[in-house]
Write an enzyme that holds these catalytic residues in place. Structure first.
Site, short mmCIF file in Angstrom:
data_model
loop_
_atom_site.label_atom_id
_atom_site.label_comp_id
_atom_site.label_asym_id
_atom_site.label_seq_id
_atom_site.Cartn_x
_atom_site.Cartn_y
_atom_site.Cartn_z
N CYS A 102 4.49 36.24 22.72
CA CYS A 102 3.70 36.06 23.98
C CYS A 102 4.90 35.61 25.03
O CYS A 102 4.72 35.44 26.07
CB CYS A 102 2.77 35.12 23.75
SG CYS A 102 3.22 33.35 23.39
N GLU A 140 -3.41 39.96 20.23
CA GLU A 140 -3.71 38.82 21.10
C GLU A 140 -2.35 38.48 21.78
O GLU A 140 -1.40 38.86 21.15
CB GLU A 140 -4.27 37.71 19.89
CG GLU A 140 -4.29 36.32 20.87
CD GLU A 140 -3.04 35.43 20.67
OE1 GLU A 140 -3.10 34.23 20.74
OE2 GLU A 140 -2.06 35.83 20.00
#
Length: 456
Positions: A102, A140
């Site tokens: 991320c 995710e």
């Protein structure tokens, strides 16, 4: 001090227990990409899934993953290695999952998106999905992927998945809504093969009604009742208006459940360095004057500008240089290169004396746990003051000064992420925290996967 009982703990984790095996209609298989320490694998196995392969490159994460999931050498064959070297799998798979790195989209990273080498790992995800055609996937990432500056990247991600034959949907889910006292927003991207029956029918899980407090999850805290008083804006805020920057866990008519240690921000639960050391009312006035004016555009374009002596004297006509020097000697102010006076503690992330926040045990949630770590603590004794005028001083007297607070441990991180009590942590405390900060929240994946499984 009373310790939370096992009964209290069981009440919390019943929420995360697997479905009754007899109620699971269909077994399924999955591949665990960017597996980390296995936060996604735990709920999928609870739901009846069998892991056919996992991919991870961090050696410490692999060690934890294997000690928790790999029970024999035969099972070690499912180690797929680096995702960049994975191609056509020797098996068909129902579900492909992973927490794609991320940092390229996070404000904690450098915001390079797909230009970042870690951002380019999405290209490997596209390739594996296209080549292996799982019935569905769940990926995710941080909420920052949804920000306007990343819009083209998000559209590119959707375009690739759609062209590979998937109906794609996304939604931001918060860990607090699924039984954890952590304010953690994450985007979940779900794809279901467009040839599967009723593929458009998938919907994301709704928030649970079950809410917990910090004392329910963090060890060594005493449960207690607190009826919170309500206050009008003119009592809680110096401007008389509710600040627009207040977050989800800062009720507009209640006292905060945490105290922030910072000299460059203000509020009814903000502790400044001049609150913690002996300072006169006059010195406090000088500090508050600088605090209230340092962000005004007339003094510069930065989010916080140093003010010269002349500028400060324009705000406090009787101000003397000696008064500012006294605050420099006390470590509150500094005048670097004579460019102007500013606070010595000028970074929110540094806090004061190594403390950024202290959460109260009855609080609803801590902030997002991160891999880079947080200087956050939790009070170890109840704090029930509901007087706005006395709030900070009572906190300093009863919590801060006697050091009635403790840092969040790696085991606390594990519980705040929903990992089971028998999960084996990495031996190094700081590295274990790093791993949990990178992990996904177990119950979020559990409830999301429950909604996906009927379609595969």
């Amino acid at each position: 001090m009373a310790i939370r009982t096992e009964t209290n703990q069981l009440d919390i984790f019943q929420l995360l227990q697997p479905l009754n095996p007899k109620s699971i209609q269909k077994k399924f298989t999955f591949v665990d990409l960017f597996a980390g320490i296995g936060g996604v694998r735990i709920p999928l196995e609870q739901l009846g899934g069998t892991c056919l392969g996992y991919s991870e490159v961090d050696k410490n994460a692999i060690q934890v993953y294997q000690q928790n999931f790999i029970k024999n050498k035969e099972s070690d064959k499912i180690d797929l290695g680096d995702i960049q070297a994975v191609g056509k799998l020797p098996f068909t798979v129902d579900l492909m999952v992973g927490g794609v790195p991320c940092q390229p989209w996070s404000i904690a990273g450098k915001l390079k998106g797909l230009e970042d080498s870690r951002g380019k790992l999405w290209l490997d995800v596209f390739r594996l999905v296209k080549v292996n055609q799982p019935k569905a996937f769940i990926f995710e990432n941080v909420k920052g992927l949804l920000e306007p500056r990343n819009r083209s990247s998000l559209e590119y991600i959707f375009k690739n998945f759609t062209e590979s034959g998937y109906i794609v949907k996304y939604q931001v889910l918060n860990s607090y809504d699924f039984g954890l006292p952590q304010d953690r927003d994450r985007i979940f991207i779900v794809g279901i093969q467009d040839k599967l029956e009723n593929c458009w029918g998938f919907t994301f899980p709704k928030p649970l009604n079950h809410k917990v407090k910090l004392y329910d999850v963090i060890s060594g805290l005493e449960p207690y009742e607190l009826k919170k008083a309500k206050f009008p804006p003119e009592v809680l805020y110096s401007t008389g208006k509710v600040p627009p920057s207040r977050g989800r866990f800062q009720k507009p008519d209640e006292l905060n459940d945490f105290f922030t240690f910072a000299d460059i921000r203000d509020g009814h639960s903000t502790i400044h360095s001049w609150d913690l050391i002996p300072t006169t009312p006059r010195e406090k006035l000088i500090c508050q004057t600088l605090l209230k004016n340092r962000r005004k555009k007339i003094y510069g374009s930065k989010d916080g500008n140093p003010l010269t002596f002349e500028q400060l004297q324009g705000l406090l006509p009787d101000l003397k240089v000696s008064e500012l020097n006294q605050l420099i000697d006390k470590g509150v102010l500094k005048n670097k290169e004579n460019k102007g006076y500013k606070f010595a503690n000028s970074k929110i992330s540094s806090g004061i004396n190594g403390v950024c926040k202290i959460y109260l045990p009855h609080g609803d949630a801590v902030g997002t746990l991160t891999a880079t770590g947080v200087r956050d603590y939790v009070a170890t004794v109840p704090f029930k003051c509901q007087n706005p005028i006395a709030y900070k001083q009572d906190f300093i007297k009863n919590i801060y000064s006697p050091r009635n607070y403790k840092p969040l441990t790696a085991q606390d991180y594990a519980k705040l992420q929903g990992f089971p009590d028998n999960f084996q942590l990495f031996s190094n405390e700081n590295k274990a925290k790093y791993q949990f900060g990178n992990a996904v929240s177990v119950p979020v994946v559990y409830h999301l996967a429950k909604e996906v499984l009927p379609f595969i």
